[in-house]
Design a protein around this motif. Structure first.
Motif, PDB file in Angstrom:
ATOM      1  N   ARG A 105       0.843  -1.198   0.000  1.00  0.00           N
ATOM      2  CA  ARG A 105       0.000   0.000   0.000  1.00  0.00           C
ATOM      3  C   ARG A 105       0.876   1.245   0.000  1.00  0.00           C
ATOM      4  O   ARG A 105       0.609   2.210  -0.714  1.00  0.00           O
ATOM      5  CB  ARG A 105      -0.940  -0.002   1.204  1.00  0.00           C
ATOM      6  N   ARG A 109       0.980   4.100  -3.127  1.00  0.00           N
ATOM      7  CA  ARG A 109       0.158   5.240  -2.693  1.00  0.00           C
ATOM      8  C   ARG A 109       0.144   6.402  -3.671  1.00  0.00           C
ATOM      9  O   ARG A 109      -0.837   7.128  -3.754  1.00  0.00           O
ATOM     10  CB  ARG A 109       0.577   5.699  -1.315  1.00  0.00           C
ATOM     11  N   ASP A 110       1.217   6.589  -4.426  1.00  0.00           N
ATOM     12  CA  ASP A 110       1.268   7.709  -5.375  1.00  0.00           C
ATOM     13  C   ASP A 110       0.977   7.297  -6.812  1.00  0.00           C
ATOM     14  O   ASP A 110       1.112   8.104  -7.734  1.00  0.00           O
ATOM     15  CB  ASP A 110       2.640   8.390  -5.298  1.00  0.00           C
ATOM     16  N   ALA A 113      -4.805   6.395 -10.255  1.00  0.00           N
ATOM     17  CA  ALA A 113      -5.919   5.454 -10.103  1.00  0.00           C
ATOM     18  C   ALA A 113      -6.032   4.481 -11.272  1.00  0.00           C
ATOM     19  O   ALA A 113      -6.256   3.284 -11.068  1.00  0.00           O
ATOM     20  CB  ALA A 113      -7.228   6.225  -9.919  1.00  0.00           C
ATOM     21  N   ARG A 116      -3.445   1.851 -10.979  1.00  0.00           N
ATOM     22  CA  ARG A 116      -3.739   0.954  -9.853  1.00  0.00           C
ATOM     23  C   ARG A 116      -4.773  -0.097 -10.269  1.00  0.00           C
ATOM     24  O   ARG A 116      -4.632  -1.284  -9.946  1.00  0.00           O
ATOM     25  CB  ARG A 116      -4.257   1.747  -8.654  1.00  0.00           C
ATOM     26  N   SER A 169      -6.357   0.273  -1.885  1.00  0.00           N
ATOM     27  CA  SER A 169      -7.269   1.249  -1.294  1.00  0.00           C
ATOM     28  C   SER A 169      -6.480   2.510  -0.962  1.00  0.00           C
ATOM     29  O   SER A 169      -5.265   2.491  -0.829  1.00  0.00           O
ATOM     30  CB  SER A 169      -7.919   0.676  -0.037  1.00  0.00           C
ATOM     31  N   ARG A 170      -7.165   3.568  -0.817  1.00  0.00           N
ATOM     32  CA  ARG A 170      -6.524   4.842  -0.443  1.00  0.00           C
ATOM     33  C   ARG A 170      -6.560   5.029   1.070  1.00  0.00           C
ATOM     34  O   ARG A 170      -6.430   6.135   1.567  1.00  0.00           O
ATOM     35  CB  ARG A 170      -7.230   6.022  -1.127  1.00  0.00           C
ATOM     36  N   THR A 173      -2.009   4.879   5.127  1.00  0.00           N
ATOM     37  CA  THR A 173      -0.850   4.017   4.911  1.00  0.00           C
ATOM     38  C   THR A 173       0.072   3.969   6.116  1.00  0.00           C
ATOM     39  O   THR A 173       1.139   3.389   6.059  1.00  0.00           O
ATOM     40  CB  THR A 173      -0.031   4.496   3.691  1.00  0.00           C
TER      41      THR A 173
END
Length: 177
Positions: A105, A109-110, A113, A116, A169-170, A173
């Motif tokens: 994750r 994270r960066d 979308a 991802r 998921s966002r 973290t």
């Protein structure tokens, strides 16, 4: 915020379990046991996979610059090698999956979308292929344990899907479970 701060002290859990393993006793190996030949073959294959040196994983962990993550990766490899020796697996695996989810994750994270989503779908296809191969290769052992190949594939894909959803998921973290 640096990944070192966000990653928490992952190595602590691995160190705790390493101490617990040294404090516990080995099973009574001399008592022997009778296992179905299909189970024996399956365990032998598993042991080969668990006994690697983890050099690639450790090198990648070192490359992140997160010293705690590198230490945790080394301890993770040691646990996996111990599994090959002891076959005490399930209790440790409940810690390994969340450890990997948190690290992945952080790594994604960066990531945009769309990327991802694409990566998750590619991973899912690869996971499905591996799970089917395992089901075919270890099917006899599964039957001895009362699990059909279909049940294994369905349950394992569900676990993969839940894990992949957590990875991409966002959510926060910085969790440190």
């Amino acid at each position: 915020m640096s990944s070192q701060v966000e990653s928490g002290n992952w190595s602590d859990g691995f160190r705790t379990r390493a101490v617990q393993r040294t404090e516990g006793s080995d099973p009574p190996w001399s008592d022997g046991s009778r296992l179905d030949p299909a189970i024996v073959r399956s365990l032998q294959k598993f042991q080969v996979g668990e006994s690697g040196d983890g050099a690639h994983l450790i090198a990648n962990a070192a490359a992140t610059g997160d010293r705690d993550y590198e230490a945790a990766a080394r301890l993770f490899v040691a646990e996996e090698q111990n599994h090959a020796r002891m076959l005490r697996i399930l209790a440790d695996e409940h810690h390994h999956v969340p450890f990997q989810i948190r690290r992945l994750r952080l790594g994604f994270r960066d990531t945009p979308a769309a990327a991802r989503i694409a990566i998750k779908q590619i991973w899912r296809a690869m996971a499905a292929a591996v799970i089917v191969v395992v089901a075919l290769d270890h099917g006899r052992a599964m039957r001895v344990c009362g699990v059909s190949r279909r049940e294994f594939v369905t349950a394992t894909m569900r676990i993969f899907d839940d894990s992949a959803t957590s990875v991409f998921s966002r959510a926060d973290t910085s969790d440190r479970h």
